[in-house]
Structures are given as C-alpha cells and as structure tokens.
Design an enzyme around this catalytic site. Structure first.
Site, PDB file in Angstrom:
ATOM      1  N   CYS A 156       0.830  -1.203   0.000  1.00 56.66           N
ATOM      2  CA  CYS A 156       0.000   0.000   0.000  1.00 56.66           C
ATOM      3  C   CYS A 156       0.865   1.254   0.000  1.00 56.66           C
ATOM      4  O   CYS A 156       1.852   1.326   0.719  1.00 56.66           O
ATOM      5  CB  CYS A 156      -0.857  -0.033   1.263  1.00 56.66           C
TER       6      CYS A 156
HETATM    7  N1  LIG Z   1      -7.518  -1.575   1.615  1.00 57.90           N
HETATM    8  C1  LIG Z   1      -6.938  -0.469   1.228  1.00 57.90           C
HETATM    9  O1  LIG Z   1      -6.409   0.304   2.026  1.00 57.90           O
HETATM   10  C2  LIG Z   1      -6.924  -0.085  -0.218  1.00 57.90           C
HETATM   11  C3  LIG Z   1      -7.257  -0.991  -1.182  1.00 57.90           C
HETATM   12  N2  LIG Z   1      -7.199  -0.660  -2.506  1.00 57.90           N
HETATM   13  C4  LIG Z   1      -7.575  -1.686  -3.484  1.00 57.90           C
HETATM   14  O2  LIG Z   1      -7.314  -1.214  -4.785  1.00 57.90           O
HETATM   15  C5  LIG Z   1      -8.359  -1.561  -5.684  1.00 57.90           C
HETATM   16  C6  LIG Z   1      -8.879  -0.334  -6.362  1.00 57.90           C
HETATM   17  O3  LIG Z   1      -9.667   0.380  -5.441  1.00 57.90           O
HETATM   18  P1  LIG Z   1     -10.599   1.597  -5.873  1.00 57.90           P
HETATM   19  O4  LIG Z   1      -9.729   2.711  -6.377  1.00 57.90           O
HETATM   20  O5  LIG Z   1     -11.520   1.919  -4.789  1.00 57.90           O
HETATM   21  O6  LIG Z   1     -11.447   0.953  -7.010  1.00 57.90           O
HETATM   22  P2  LIG Z   1     -11.657   1.395  -8.474  1.00 57.90           P
HETATM   23  O7  LIG Z   1     -10.381   1.840  -9.062  1.00 57.90           O
HETATM   24  O8  LIG Z   1     -12.405   0.285  -9.115  1.00 57.90           O
HETATM   25  O9  LIG Z   1     -12.599   2.664  -8.283  1.00 57.90           O
HETATM   26  C7  LIG Z   1     -13.948   2.455  -8.079  1.00 57.90           C
HETATM   27  C8  LIG Z   1     -14.755   3.642  -8.529  1.00 57.90           C
HETATM   28  O10 LIG Z   1     -14.888   4.541  -7.439  1.00 57.90           O
HETATM   29  C9  LIG Z   1     -14.312   5.806  -7.773  1.00 57.90           C
HETATM   30  N3  LIG Z   1     -13.466   6.187  -6.676  1.00 57.90           N
HETATM   31  C10 LIG Z   1     -12.406   5.503  -6.199  1.00 57.90           C
HETATM   32  N4  LIG Z   1     -11.853   6.168  -5.191  1.00 57.90           N
HETATM   33  C11 LIG Z   1     -12.602   7.275  -5.043  1.00 57.90           C
HETATM   34  C12 LIG Z   1     -12.524   8.375  -4.180  1.00 57.90           C
HETATM   35  N5  LIG Z   1     -11.541   8.444  -3.250  1.00 57.90           N
HETATM   36  N6  LIG Z   1     -13.437   9.346  -4.291  1.00 57.90           N
HETATM   37  C13 LIG Z   1     -14.409   9.281  -5.216  1.00 57.90           C
HETATM   38  N7  LIG Z   1     -14.515   8.271  -6.081  1.00 57.90           N
HETATM   39  C14 LIG Z   1     -13.628   7.291  -5.994  1.00 57.90           C
HETATM   40  C15 LIG Z   1     -13.512   5.591  -9.019  1.00 57.90           C
HETATM   41  O11 LIG Z   1     -13.553   6.729  -9.835  1.00 57.90           O
HETATM   42  P3  LIG Z   1     -12.228   7.610 -10.109  1.00 57.90           P
HETATM   43  O12 LIG Z   1     -11.106   6.621 -10.369  1.00 57.90           O
HETATM   44  O13 LIG Z   1     -12.578   8.430 -11.298  1.00 57.90           O
HETATM   45  O14 LIG Z   1     -11.988   8.422  -8.879  1.00 57.90           O
HETATM   46  C16 LIG Z   1     -14.166   4.423  -9.676  1.00 57.90           C
HETATM   47  O15 LIG Z   1     -15.213   4.864 -10.484  1.00 57.90           O
HETATM   48  C17 LIG Z   1      -9.386  -2.327  -4.855  1.00 57.90           C
HETATM   49  O16 LIG Z   1      -9.171  -3.705  -5.025  1.00 57.90           O
HETATM   50  C18 LIG Z   1      -9.087  -1.936  -3.427  1.00 57.90           C
HETATM   51  O17 LIG Z   1      -9.367  -2.964  -2.509  1.00 57.90           O
HETATM   52  C19 LIG Z   1      -6.821   0.575  -2.918  1.00 57.90           C
HETATM   53  C20 LIG Z   1      -6.448   1.517  -2.015  1.00 57.90           C
HETATM   54  C21 LIG Z   1      -6.515   1.275  -0.579  1.00 57.90           C
HETATM   55  N1  LIG Z   2      -3.465   0.886  -0.333  1.00 50.51           N
HETATM   56  C1  LIG Z   2      -3.551  -0.247  -1.028  1.00 50.51           C
HETATM   57  N2  LIG Z   2      -3.979  -1.345  -0.405  1.00 50.51           N
HETATM   58  C2  LIG Z   2      -4.074  -2.435  -1.149  1.00 50.51           C
HETATM   59  C3  LIG Z   2      -3.737  -2.483  -2.493  1.00 50.51           C
HETATM   60  N3  LIG Z   2      -3.961  -3.719  -2.952  1.00 50.51           N
HETATM   61  C4  LIG Z   2      -4.437  -4.419  -1.907  1.00 50.51           C
HETATM   62  N4  LIG Z   2      -4.493  -3.657  -0.816  1.00 50.51           N
HETATM   63  C5  LIG Z   2      -4.906  -4.022   0.533  1.00 50.51           C
HETATM   64  O1  LIG Z   2      -3.807  -4.676   1.189  1.00 50.51           O
HETATM   65  C6  LIG Z   2      -4.275  -5.897   1.771  1.00 50.51           C
HETATM   66  C7  LIG Z   2      -3.147  -6.912   1.933  1.00 50.51           C
HETATM   67  O2  LIG Z   2      -2.210  -6.430   2.864  1.00 50.51           O
HETATM   68  P1  LIG Z   2      -0.989  -7.316   3.404  1.00 50.51           P
HETATM   69  O3  LIG Z   2      -0.329  -6.434   4.406  1.00 50.51           O
HETATM   70  O4  LIG Z   2      -1.579  -8.542   4.016  1.00 50.51           O
HETATM   71  O5  LIG Z   2      -0.105  -7.636   2.263  1.00 50.51           O
HETATM   72  C8  LIG Z   2      -5.350  -6.326   0.812  1.00 50.51           C
HETATM   73  O6  LIG Z   2      -6.204  -7.304   1.348  1.00 50.51           O
HETATM   74  C9  LIG Z   2      -6.045  -5.009   0.518  1.00 50.51           C
HETATM   75  O7  LIG Z   2      -6.962  -4.641   1.498  1.00 50.51           O
HETATM   76  C10 LIG Z   2      -3.271  -1.309  -3.102  1.00 50.51           C
HETATM   77  O8  LIG Z   2      -2.912  -1.263  -4.295  1.00 50.51           O
HETATM   78  N5  LIG Z   2      -3.186  -0.216  -2.322  1.00 50.51           N
END
Ligand SMILES: NC(=O)C1=CN([C@@H]2O[C@H](COP(=O)(O)OP(=O)(O)OC[C@H]3O[C@@H](n4cnc5c(N)ncnc54)[C@H](OP(=O)(O)O)[C@@H]3O)[C@@H](O)[C@H]2O)C=CC1
Ligand SMILES: Nc1nc2c(ncn2[C@@H]2O[C@H](COP(=O)(O)O)[C@@H](O)[C@H]2O)c(=O)[nH]1
Length: 316
Positions: free
Chosen positions: A175
């Site tokens: 992350c």
């Molecule tokens: N567990 C964690 O801490 C994190 C996990 N992830 C992982 O990365 C992958 C991508 O995640 P994610 O970006 O949500 O999914 P997507 O890239 O599929 O975005 C989903 C939709 O939501 C919109 N969106 C995403 N973030 C925001 C925001 N902050 N505000 C408003 N709209 C938003 C996007 O539009 P637009 O792109 O135009 O904004 C898109 O249309 C997932 O698998 C997720 O689990 C990612 C970051 C943190």
């Molecule tokens: N901020 C982001 N978080 C992400 C991304 N892809 C996955 N994830 C989150 O991390 C955990 C796994 O964490 P680990 O410490 O066990 O390796 C996963 O389940 C998601 O929730 C990303 O691109 N950015």
C-alpha cells in the site's frame, strides 16, 4: 488533540491458564455466513495472490477464499466452482461494468454463495448504491462490504445491508495510500472500533506481519482475518516467478498499482518481489498450529477464548 492509535506490533496478549492437554484440542473452526471453515484467515482478493486454481486449492482445504475482480469472467468462475461442488465467492466493484456482470449472473441463473464489494473506501455513495442493489438482486448471497476503518463507517455499511464488513485502510504491505493521501489507521485501533460498533462479523484486512497478529486481530473482535503478503510467494499463489542471480522470487503487487491497473492513474499501490517459498501446504499447517497454540495461551478451547484476553502495550 491527537489520538494515539495502535498497530499489531504495538501490543501483546496476556497469557491465561491453559485448560487443554494438547494444542490439538483447540478448535480453530469458524462459522462464516452459510459455511464453516477450518481457519478464520484467508488470502486477499488480489490478482497477485489468488487465481482460480488458488481459490479451488483453499476451498478443497476447508479454507474460505474470495476471487479477485480484475478482468474476471465471474459467470464462468461461479459456474466452474459450483459444477465442482465447491462454493463460489467473488469480488465486485461499484461501476456499471459490475451491474452488467451481476445481470449476466442472473441471466445464467447463478447465485454465488459469497459476494465481496471491493473498493478502497466503501464508506461512499457508490458503494451504498451497489450494496443495496446486490442485497435486492442476490438476497441469497452473503455480502461482504469493504473497506472501511471507523465505527461510523462500519455502522453505515451494516445499515445498508452488508452481512459482514471488511476493515483496514492503508495498512497493507504494498500500500502507498498513506504516503500519497495522508490517510490511514493502524489495525488494532481499526479492528477494535469497527467490531465494537456492529453486530455483523468484521474482517481485519491487511498488515499481518507475524502469525501471532492473527490472534491479536481476533482478540480485537475480528471474526475473520484477510492477508495478502502472508500468502504471496508460494507455488499456489497467483504471482509470476522471477529469477534474479539464480534466486527465485514471486511478484506481489497492489490492486491499485500501476501494474494491476495498466496505467499510471490514481495509483495507490506498488509491486514488490517476495521470496519464493515453494508449496503452501506447510504454511497452512503452521498457521493452524500457531493459532491452536494462541487459543491454549488464551485459556480456552476455541476462538471465543481470544475475545476474553487482556491486551497490553509494552513500553519501548
Ligand atoms: N484496503 C486499502 O487500504 C486499499 C485498497 N485498494 C484496493 O485497490 C483496488 C482499487 O480500489 P478503488 O480505487 O476503490 O477501485 P476502483 O479503481 O475500481 O474505483 C472504483 C470507482 O470509485 C471511484 N473512486 C475511487 N476512489 C474514489 C474516491 N476516493 N473518491 C471518489 N470516487 C472514488 C472511481 O472513480 P475515479 O477513479 O474516477 O476516482 C471508480 O469509479 C481495490 O481492489 C481496493 O481494494 C486501494 C487503495 C486502498
Ligand atoms: N493501499 C492499497 N492497499 C491495497 C492495495 N492492494 C491491496 N491492498 C490491501 O492490502 C491488503 C493486503 O495487505 P498485506 O499487508 O496482508 O499484504 C489487501 O487485502 C487489501 O486490502 C493497493 O494497491 N493499495
């Protein structure tokens, strides 16, 4: 005023009197939704961690799994898993392509046992719309929503209809969300707050470094734990093998990495190489042994014992 918050490495669990004659007597099984699983731990729904074979491997070993949602034919996946007599557990997003995939599932008469709504911050209007849609269209599926990191968010997701909630924002190994946006909550504080706020099961997602962190997450009230890097690097993990100077590694990349997205846009994840470790079979055995031992130190015979333990912060 600043709140001090805690991560897995900041706390330990206080031992109680062991009441079993052998760690083998400690039961790690968990009822999660419609099924019972051997362990309260599963691999992240990331393309570098699970593919269809990995999911089948976990299901056949009595472990829960969730397939990732990237470039996926979910109709084919659900059909294949159920044709093999296994449960189907898929991930979905929040955009229109997800509505099309769900409509295709319905047209094919398929109902996955588990559906995970997978977005970075599920405390948002788009996730609310999708959660309500899924609950209406697939009332027979167990719906997991995530991710969130606060009690208020957990309460909202429960109110919108989630059957379980996945907690953990920006704590994962690949992350870079906290670097790029400034947002993050350490996992002990996240899990404790979220689990105390809702009655549905909470999944602690990300940040597991040591096997004992699983017990700490359960002690905070988590029902399940999700981990990515812990399961990366094995034969059964999905990442590609890379050889450098005669040493073997496997790729582990974030779902929001440039590598996974195919473009540099809203990148919040990175790609790393993890040591190649061979078969996953030994890991699964060791994780179970370690959790059985944790239960014995907690003075019980099953996972509930971990909920009763005292947690301490060690002065450094
Ligand atoms: N567990 C964690 O801490 C994190 C996990 N992830 C992982 O990365 C992958 C991508 O995640 P994610 O970006 O949500 O999914 P997507 O890239 O599929 O975005 C989903 C939709 O939501 C919109 N969106 C995403 N973030 C925001 C925001 N902050 N505000 C408003 N709209 C938003 C996007 O539009 P637009 O792109 O135009 O904004 C898109 O249309 C997932 O698998 C997720 O689990 C990612 C970051 C943190
Ligand atoms: N901020 C982001 N978080 C992400 C991304 N892809 C996955 N994830 C989150 O991390 C955990 C796994 O964490 P680990 O410490 O066990 O390796 C996963 O389940 C998601 O929730 C990303 O691109 N950015």
């Amino acid at each position: 005023m600043f709140n001090t918050e805690l991560n897995y490495g900041d706390v330990y669990l206080v031992p109680r009197k062991t009441v079993v004659d052998s760690r083998k007597q400690c039961d790690t099984a968990i009822q999660f939704g419609p099924r019972r699983f051997d362990m309260p731990l599963y691999a992240s729904n990331m393309k570098s961690v699970v593919d269809a074979e990995t999911c089948e491997y976990f299901a056949r070993h009595g472990w829960f799994y969730t397939m990732h949602r990237f470039n996926m034919d979910i109709v084919g996946f659900v059909r294949d898993m159920q044709a093999k007599g296994l449960f189907a557990s898929i991930s979905i997003g929040v955009n229109d392509d997800t509505l099309e995939q769900l409509a295709a599932l319905q047209a094919a008469g398929l109902v996955p046992e588990y559906i995970t709504l997978d977005v970075a911050n599920a405390w948002c209007v788009k996730a609310e719309r999708m959660i309500r849609h899924v609950k209406q269209q697939f009332p027979g599926s167990f719906l997991i929503g995530g991710n969130i990191a606060t009690a208020d968010a957990a309460r909202d997701l429960q109110a919108w209809g989630c059957d379980a909630i996945k907690a953990g924002i920006a704590g994962g190994r690949v992350c870079i969300t906290k670097n790029k946006t400034g947002f993050h909550r350490p996992m002990i504080s996240t899990v404790r707050d979220c689990a105390a706020a809702v009655t549905v099961p909470v999944i602690a997602d990300g940040g597991i470094v040591e096997h004992g962190d699983v017990a700490k997450a359960l002690a905070c009230g988590a029902s399940m734990v999700m981990a990515g890097s812990l399961f990366a690097g094995y034969d059964e993990s999905a990442g590609e093998i890379v050889e450098i100077n005669g040493k073997h590694y496997k790729e582990y990349f974030g779902s929001a990495s440039q590598f996974n997205k195919g473009e540099y846009k809203n990148v919040e994840g990175k790609k790393i190489l993890v040591e190649y470790k061979g078969s996953m079979a030994r890991l699964l055995v060791e994780l179970k042994e370690d959790l059985q031992s944790s239960i014995s130190y907690a003075g019980g015979k099953d996972l509930l014992a971990l909920r009763a333990v005292e947690m301490i912060i060690v002065a450094r």
